[in-house]
Design a protein around this motif. Structure first.
Motif, PDB file in Angstrom:
ATOM      1  N   ALA A 143       1.098  -1.273   0.054  1.00 11.77           N
ATOM      2  CA  ALA A 143       0.074  -0.026   0.056  1.00 11.77           C
ATOM      3  C   ALA A 143       1.063   1.281  -0.090  1.00 11.77           C
ATOM      4  N   GLY A 144       2.065   1.228   0.098  1.00 15.68           N
ATOM      5  CA  GLY A 144       2.959   2.218   0.121  1.00 15.68           C
ATOM      6  C   GLY A 144       3.093   3.168   1.605  1.00 15.68           C
ATOM      7  N   GLU A 145       2.836   2.321   2.389  1.00 14.61           N
ATOM      8  CA  GLU A 145       2.921   2.888   3.925  1.00 14.61           C
ATOM      9  C   GLU A 145       4.214   2.786   4.522  1.00 14.61           C
ATOM     10  N   LEU A 146       4.796   1.527   4.256  1.00 15.65           N
ATOM     11  CA  LEU A 146       6.249   1.154   4.722  1.00 15.65           C
ATOM     12  C   LEU A 146       6.937   0.884   3.552  1.00 15.65           C
ATOM     13  N   LYS A 147       8.328   1.220   3.814  1.00 11.95           N
ATOM     14  CA  LYS A 147       9.486   0.615   2.812  1.00 11.95           C
ATOM     15  C   LYS A 147      10.410  -0.253   3.732  1.00 11.95           C
ATOM     16  N   ILE A 148      10.151  -1.455   3.296  1.00 13.93           N
ATOM     17  CA  ILE A 148      10.882  -2.746   3.765  1.00 13.93           C
ATOM     18  C   ILE A 148      11.899  -3.550   3.227  1.00 13.93           C
ATOM     19  N   ASP A 149      12.731  -4.046   3.760  1.00 12.71           N
ATOM     20  CA  ASP A 149      13.577  -5.100   2.983  1.00 12.71           C
ATOM     21  C   ASP A 149      13.192  -6.509   3.273  1.00 12.71           C
ATOM     22  N   ASP A 150      12.534  -6.845   4.486  1.00 14.03           N
ATOM     23  CA  ASP A 150      12.397  -8.122   4.931  1.00 14.03           C
ATOM     24  C   ASP A 150      11.300  -8.007   5.932  1.00 14.03           C
ATOM     25  N   ALA A 151      10.251  -8.479   5.751  1.00 10.74           N
ATOM     26  CA  ALA A 151       8.787  -8.267   6.465  1.00 10.74           C
ATOM     27  C   ALA A 151       9.110  -9.273   7.749  1.00 10.74           C
ATOM     28  N   ALA A 152       9.523 -10.337   7.391  1.00 10.43           N
ATOM     29  CA  ALA A 152       9.670 -11.239   8.728  1.00 10.43           C
ATOM     30  C   ALA A 152      10.531 -10.704   9.850  1.00 10.43           C
ATOM     31  N   ASP A 153      11.803  -9.988   9.310  1.00 10.45           N
ATOM     32  CA  ASP A 153      12.380  -9.712  10.055  1.00 10.45           C
ATOM     33  C   ASP A 153      12.132  -8.451  10.847  1.00 10.45           C
ATOM     34  N   LEU A 154      11.345  -7.417  10.296  1.00  7.91           N
ATOM     35  CA  LEU A 154      10.607  -6.380  10.985  1.00  7.91           C
ATOM     36  C   LEU A 154       9.625  -6.905  11.963  1.00  7.91           C
ATOM     37  N   ALA A 155       8.846  -7.880  11.449  1.00  8.16           N
ATOM     38  CA  ALA A 155       7.841  -8.675  12.534  1.00  8.16           C
ATOM     39  C   ALA A 155       8.450  -9.056  13.695  1.00  8.16           C
ATOM     40  N   ASP A 156       9.629  -9.880  13.492  1.00  2.60           N
ATOM     41  CA  ASP A 156      10.371 -10.422  14.630  1.00  2.60           C
ATOM     42  C   ASP A 156      10.629  -9.440  15.654  1.00  2.60           C
ATOM     43  N   THR A 157      11.447  -8.387  15.041  1.00  2.00           N
ATOM     44  CA  THR A 157      11.894  -7.245  16.010  1.00  2.00           C
ATOM     45  C   THR A 157      10.354  -6.473  16.568  1.00  2.00           C
ATOM     46  N   LEU A 158       9.476  -6.132  15.905  1.00  2.00           N
ATOM     47  CA  LEU A 158       8.299  -5.710  16.578  1.00  2.00           C
ATOM     48  C   LEU A 158       7.768  -6.613  17.746  1.00  2.00           C
ATOM     49  N   TYR A 159       7.553  -7.896  17.424  1.00  2.00           N
ATOM     50  CA  TYR A 159       7.299  -8.720  18.225  1.00  2.00           C
ATOM     51  C   TYR A 159       8.194  -8.873  19.673  1.00  2.00           C
ATOM     52  N   ALA A 160       9.444  -8.869  19.562  1.00  2.00           N
ATOM     53  CA  ALA A 160      10.309  -8.564  20.659  1.00  2.00           C
ATOM     54  C   ALA A 160       9.986  -7.371  21.528  1.00  2.00           C
ATOM     55  N   VAL A 161      10.010  -6.292  20.864  1.00  2.00           N
ATOM     56  CA  VAL A 161       9.795  -5.097  21.214  1.00  2.00           C
ATOM     57  C   VAL A 161       8.548  -5.046  22.195  1.00  2.00           C
ATOM     58  N   TYR A 162       7.183  -5.348  21.578  1.00  2.00           N
ATOM     59  CA  TYR A 162       5.907  -5.445  22.176  1.00  2.00           C
ATOM     60  C   TYR A 162       6.216  -6.419  23.292  1.00  2.00           C
ATOM     61  N   SER A 163       6.584  -7.658  23.248  1.00  2.00           N
ATOM     62  CA  SER A 163       6.831  -8.392  24.481  1.00  2.00           C
ATOM     63  C   SER A 163       7.546  -7.925  25.489  1.00  2.00           C
ATOM     64  N   GLY A 164       8.593  -7.185  25.276  1.00  2.18           N
ATOM     65  CA  GLY A 164       9.487  -6.549  26.219  1.00  2.18           C
ATOM     66  C   GLY A 164       8.788  -5.232  26.799  1.00  2.18           C
ATOM     67  N   ALA A 165       8.041  -4.542  25.849  1.00  2.00           N
ATOM     68  CA  ALA A 165       7.562  -3.362  26.710  1.00  2.00           C
ATOM     69  C   ALA A 165       6.482  -3.754  27.622  1.00  2.00           C
ATOM     70  N   GLN A 166       5.981  -5.033  27.464  1.00  6.46           N
ATOM     71  CA  GLN A 166       4.886  -5.250  28.606  1.00  6.46           C
ATOM     72  C   GLN A 166       5.716  -5.572  29.976  1.00  6.46           C
ATOM     73  N   LEU A 167       6.832  -6.041  29.827  1.00  7.49           N
ATOM     74  CA  LEU A 167       7.636  -6.076  30.928  1.00  7.49           C
ATOM     75  C   LEU A 167       8.072  -4.745  31.602  1.00  7.49           C
ATOM     76  N   THR A 168       8.644  -3.834  30.749  1.00  8.43           N
ATOM     77  CA  THR A 168       9.007  -2.702  31.244  1.00  8.43           C
ATOM     78  C   THR A 168       7.829  -1.858  31.821  1.00  8.43           C
ATOM     79  N   TRP A 169       6.717  -1.939  31.336  1.00  7.47           N
ATOM     80  CA  TRP A 169       5.603  -1.126  31.808  1.00  7.47           C
ATOM     81  C   TRP A 169       5.252  -1.721  32.958  1.00  7.47           C
ATOM     82  N   ALA A 170       5.440  -3.206  33.276  1.00  6.57           N
ATOM     83  CA  ALA A 170       4.921  -3.752  34.476  1.00  6.57           C
ATOM     84  C   ALA A 170       6.052  -3.310  35.765  1.00  6.57           C
ATOM     85  N   ILE A 171       7.283  -3.092  35.166  1.00 11.28           N
ATOM     86  CA  ILE A 171       8.052  -2.638  36.103  1.00 11.28           C
ATOM     87  C   ILE A 171       8.201  -1.220  36.642  1.00 11.28           C
ATOM     88  N   ASP A 172       8.243  -0.452  35.653  1.00  9.31           N
ATOM     89  CA  ASP A 172       8.395   0.949  35.909  1.00  9.31           C
ATOM     90  C   ASP A 172       7.691   1.943  35.050  1.00  9.31           C
TER      91      ASP A 172
END
Length: 196
Positions: A143-172
């Motif tokens: 759709a032209g909203e993103l410029k990416i090289d590897d969708a799976a790589d970006l998805a993996d990074t996003l998933y890791a940040v999403y999971s980690g952000a839940q912990l950081t919110w819970a801590i502080d």
């Protein structure tokens, strides 16, 4: 001849499981607690699922198989792929409004990691979630909203940040969990967004 229709659906029982986990954690997750919340009796749950473990396996099976529903619901409101990606991810954590609720869900995760049958379903749920992210990222690129090289790589990074952000919110973290996650999801996506 058909039997009597169930007055309480499996989905209502599974919602009772999720609510009980968030409220009291795995230590308080008993058939009696789930039955009380669902408006059933413990014997009725035992008859339907066989045991507490059987109930948890049925719950995990449903969770793994319904990953796409949160993203489909976001799309049903007319959201584009990036908004649906963010809103779908946030929908998974919407019931968690306190650090205690997050702690109880993390304690339940221990069961998913140590029980062989439950772990199989956790893996399936995790892979289904990443597959949804990949599909929405690819759609955003088309759709032209993103410029990416590897969708799976970006998805993996996003998933890791999403999971980690839940912990950081819970801590502080500050504020509510949903906006905290949205901000971090947007940060991951920002370098890939195309100018409008």
């Amino acid at each position: 001849m058909t039997g009597r229709p169930r007055m309480v659906s499996d989905d209502e029982v599974f919602q009772a499981v999720a609510d009980t986990v968030t409220e009291v954690g795995p230590a308080g997750l008993t058939l009696a607690a789930v039955a009380r919340r669902a408006g059933l009796t413990p014997p009725a749950l035992t008859q339907r699922y066989g045991s507490k473990h059987g109930l948890l396996v049925a719950f995990a099976t449903r969770e793994a198989g319904s990953v796409g529903a949160a993203f489909e619901q976001a799309r049903a409101g007319g959201a584009g792929p990036l908004d649906a990606l963010r809103d779908g991810l946030i929908a998974f954590t919407a019931p968690i409004t306190t650090r205690e609720g997050m702690a109880n869900n993390l304690a339940f995760l221990q069961l998913d990691l140590t029980d062989e049958v439950l772990h199989t379903h956790s893996v399936a749920q995790s892979r289904a979630l990443r597959a949804q992210l990949v599909a929405l990222i690819e759609e955003s690129a088309v759709a032209g909203e993103l410029k990416i090289d590897d969708a799976a790589d970006l998805a993996d990074t996003l998933y890791a940040v999403y999971s980690g952000a839940q912990l950081t919110w819970a801590i502080d973290g500050t504020g509510e969990l949903g906006p905290w996650l949205a901000d971090r999801i947007n940060r991951v996506l920002a370098p890939h967004r195309t100018p409008h």
